[in-house]
Design a protein around this motif. Structure first.
Motif, PDB file in Angstrom:
ATOM      1  N   PHE A  92      52.802  32.826  37.969  1.00  0.00           N
ATOM      2  CA  PHE A  92      53.468  34.040  37.478  1.00  0.00           C
ATOM      3  C   PHE A  92      52.954  35.254  38.259  1.00  0.00           C
ATOM      4  N   ALA A  93      53.893  35.960  38.899  1.00  0.00           N
ATOM      5  CA  ALA A  93      53.514  37.098  39.751  1.00  0.00           C
ATOM      6  C   ALA A  93      53.343  38.349  38.894  1.00  0.00           C
ATOM      7  N   CYS A  94      52.164  38.503  38.326  1.00  0.00           N
ATOM      8  CA  CYS A  94      51.855  39.640  37.453  1.00  0.00           C
ATOM      9  C   CYS A  94      51.387  40.813  38.317  1.00  0.00           C
ATOM     10  N   GLN A  95      51.624  42.029  37.849  1.00  0.00           N
ATOM     11  CA  GLN A  95      51.108  43.205  38.569  1.00  0.00           C
ATOM     12  C   GLN A  95      50.086  43.927  37.709  1.00  0.00           C
ATOM     13  N   SER A  96      49.076  44.496  38.392  1.00  0.00           N
ATOM     14  CA  SER A  96      47.953  45.118  37.674  1.00  0.00           C
ATOM     15  C   SER A  96      48.413  46.162  36.658  1.00  0.00           C
TER      16      SER A  96
END
Ligand SMILES: Cc1ncc(COP(=O)(O)O)c(C=O)c1O
Length: 402
Positions: free
Chosen positions: A86-90
């Motif tokens: 899953f490409a989560c962003q900060s």
């Protein structure tokens, strides 16, 4: 070569461990004595990499106000990417003290008193509490059990979701206590129904890392852009790394507007500053805990296999669900023909401390949840006590023989 130790017995009554409180007699540290099987934490020491990071933080000995540094958020994102693709962003992440607190805050932020919130029973009880104790309306979409496999009743969900007063659904993914790891198509169906009726999905994914092959956890927000825009993911290192009392968890809001609304509502809760030790532990877990975590998963798979074989061989009259995820077994005790009160007394007499299924809502009645995250020797000893207790019951009434 690592030598992670999951076999040593560490009774925890003396440190105030919640699970150990009901045991009213001391247990010898070097015997395979009586371990409880209730509260969902583990009787294992955490990863040495985490203890080292905590020692370092303790030795610095200045415990003033703090907040997570960018590396913390990067570690949460990297774990989500590595473990779950899953490409989560900060900047999607909001750190919170724990998931139960967050469930209350989310219900408060995204619904009004009187609004409906869908919950799938049997389920972790704070799901009901966050709804009912804040004067929202509990809308039940019970799971369907057939031959001890649970599925989502999509027709019932569609009917309940059509109620215009329903604003939210709280999903338990993977599911405590039935042990399901929802498949992609099941989650897609849930998203479709919720989107159709403009219902926000709160996906509690605290057990996401504890999944047995061949099953795979699917992060709800990773399903599609549409799902990501209409959900919040609840995640934490607390189950995976046994860090519950360090009170640190993370919400992931891909949708900036939802995140802003949540933070505005939460600002009234009076929480400020992070838990310093929890922040250190979470970052260390996600940055350095992988090898320990893999060893834990292998050990839990061994416990699950032993539990499954023992139950099938010795107590086939008590069914169990196939544990796809979580370390929480789910046992069907209905063949015992005992009332809940009688069953509790009988279990206590056998020194067995489980969690009664009715705790998770009425569809759990007749079941017991058993925590399998403890040294195998202690699990074996508990199962031996269970087998003996059932045999004694059979000798008395002859009712449960298969
Ligand atoms: C589904 C689920 N959510 C939340 C929690 C508790 O999380 P926390 O300790 O972060 O409040 C548990 C603990 O068993 C759980 O099973």
């Amino acid at each position: 070569m690592r030598n992670d130790d999951f076999d040593t017995l560490y009774p925890r009554r003396q440190i105030g461990a919640a699970k150990w409180q009901p045991l009213d007699r001391p247990v010898s540290p070097d015997s395979a004595g009586v371990f409880p099987f209730s509260v969902a934490d583990m009787d294992f020491k955490t990863a040495p990499e985490i203890s080292e990071a905590l020692h370092e933080a303790a030795d610095f000995a200045i415990y003033g106000y703090s907040s997570p540094l960018p590396a913390y958020y990067d570690a949460v994102c990297a774990w989500q990417q590595r473990r779950h693709g899953f490409a989560c962003q900060s900047d999607w992440i909001v750190q919170v003290p724990n998931i139960v607190y967050a469930l209350y805050q989310l219900v408060n932020a995204f619904s009004n008193p009187g609004d409906g919130v869908i919950v799938q029973t049997p389920v972790y009880p704070p799901f009901f509490h966050a709804v009912e104790r804040q004067q929202r309306r509990l809308v039940l979409n019970p799971l369907v059990e057939q031959d001890l496999r649970y599925t989502i009743d999509l027709d019932d969900l569609a009917a309940k979701a059509a109620d215009p007063g329903v604003r939210l659904m709280i999903l338990c993914s993977p599911h405590n206590p039935v042990g399901r790891v929802w498949a992609r198509d099941e989650l897609e169906a849930v998203v479709r129904i919720c989107r159709q009726h403009d219902i926000l999905l709160i996906s509690d994914e605290i057990h996401a890392d504890l999944v047995f092959k061949p099953h795979r956890h699917t992060v709800l927000a990773g399903l599609s852009q549409d799902a990501a825009d209409h959900c919040v993911i609840c995640t934490a290192p607390s189950k995976t790394f046994n860090l519950a009392s360090l009170a640190t968890a993370n919400l992931i809001f891909p949708n900036a507007e939802l995140r802003r609304r949540y933070q505005a509502a939460e600002s009234r809760a009076g929480i400020h500053g992070a838990n310093y030790f929890g922040t250190v532990a979470c970052q260390a877990a996600y940055e350095k805990g992988e090898a320990w975590y893999q060893a834990l998963l292998a050990y839990l798979a061994g416990n699950k296999a032993m539990f499954t074989e023992t139950m099938r061989r010795e107590l086939p009259q008590l069914g169990i669900t196939d544990l796809e995820g979580t370390y929480l077994g789910w046992m069907d005790m209905r063949a015992l023909n005992l009332s809940e009160a009688d069953r509790l007394a009988w279990l206590q007499a056998a020194d067995l401390y489980l969690t009664a299924g009715s705790f998770f809502g009425s569809p759990g009645t007749g079941f017991e949840r058993i925590n399998l995250a403890l040294p195998r020797r202690a699990l074996e000893a508990g199962l031996e006590r269970l087998v003996r207790a059932v045999r004694q019951l059979d000798d008395r009434g002859g009712k449960t023989n298969p």
